[in-house]
Design an enzyme around this catalytic site. Sequence first.
Site, PDB file in Angstrom:
ATOM      1  NE  ARG A  64     -23.520  -5.736  92.210  1.00  0.00           N
ATOM      2  CZ  ARG A  64     -23.061  -4.976  91.212  1.00  0.00           C
ATOM      3  NH1 ARG A  64     -21.921  -5.275  90.620  1.00  0.00           N
ATOM      4  NH2 ARG A  64     -23.736  -3.910  90.811  1.00  0.00           N
ATOM      5  CG  ASN A 106      -9.410  -1.555  88.194  1.00  0.00           C
ATOM      6  OD1 ASN A 106      -9.842  -1.927  87.103  1.00  0.00           O
ATOM      7  ND2 ASN A 106      -9.752  -0.387  88.718  1.00  0.00           N
ATOM      8  CG  HIS A 108      -9.005   4.811  88.266  1.00  0.00           C
ATOM      9  ND1 HIS A 108     -10.354   4.651  88.036  1.00  0.00           N
ATOM     10  CD2 HIS A 108      -8.829   6.112  88.642  1.00  0.00           C
ATOM     11  CE1 HIS A 108     -10.960   5.802  88.276  1.00  0.00           C
ATOM     12  NE2 HIS A 108     -10.070   6.703  88.638  1.00  0.00           N
ATOM     13  CD  GLU A 141     -12.396  -5.949 101.237  1.00  0.00           C
ATOM     14  OE1 GLU A 141     -11.497  -5.083 101.351  1.00  0.00           O
ATOM     15  OE2 GLU A 141     -12.189  -7.163 101.384  1.00  0.00           O
ATOM     16  CD  GLU A 173      -6.057   3.373  80.947  1.00  0.00           C
ATOM     17  OE1 GLU A 173      -6.552   2.232  80.758  1.00  0.00           O
ATOM     18  OE2 GLU A 173      -6.741   4.409  80.954  1.00  0.00           O
TER      19      GLU A 173
END
Length: 199
Positions: A64, A106, A108, A141, A173
Site C-alpha cells: 500500500r 469524501n 458517503h 485517520e 450525492e
Amino acid sequence: MRLAVLLSGRGSNFAAIHQAIVDGQLDAEIVCVISNQPDAPGLTRARELGRSAHSINHRDFPNRAAHEEEVLRVLAEAEPDFICLAGYMRLLTPVFIAAWPHRILNIHPSLLPAFPGVDAQAQALAYGVKVSGCTVHFIDENLDAGPIIVQRTVPVRDEDSVDILAARILEQEHIAYVEALVALATRRWRIEGRRVISR
C-alpha cells in the site's frame, strides 16, 4: 479552485462536479483524475473530457505504501487545492492524509455517523430508519469520521430495495458534493473540533 478526483468505478460524482464547472455553478478546474482500477469507466470518461487521467493500479505495487507514494507523486505535480474521493475504494493511510490535511474530501451514502463503511444503504434498510442520505466530509485517520461539510437527506420508503434507495441517495450525492465545493471555494471556513464552520 484546483481539484483532483480519485475514483475506482463509474465516476458519477466526478461527472457531476465536471458538469457543475461547465454550467458555471462551480468556479473550479479538475486538474487530475486518478484511478486504482485501469478499466474504471470514470477514468475513460475523464479522458474523453480531456482531463489529465492516470491509471495507478494498486496491483502493480508491492504494498500500500508504494502505491500511495506514486499517487502522492502525481498529486504533487498536479498541485490541487482539494482532493475529492469519488467512489475511491482504497483506505488512505495516515501518511497520505497527513500530506494533505483538511484538503481531502469524501462522500458517503449515509447520514454519518450512522452506517459507516461498506453497504451503508443496506445497513440503513436493515436498521429500519425512516430517513437516510449522504455526507460530504473531510478525511481523517478514522473510517468515515472526519468533520462534516454538507449533509442531504432522503426518505426511506417501506417498499425500497437497496438499489432503489442507493439510486435516490446518489441523486443527492451529486448535489451535495458540488454544494460542499462551492462552500469551500466561496466562503471563509474553519474547523473547530469536529465542526466545519463557514460564513
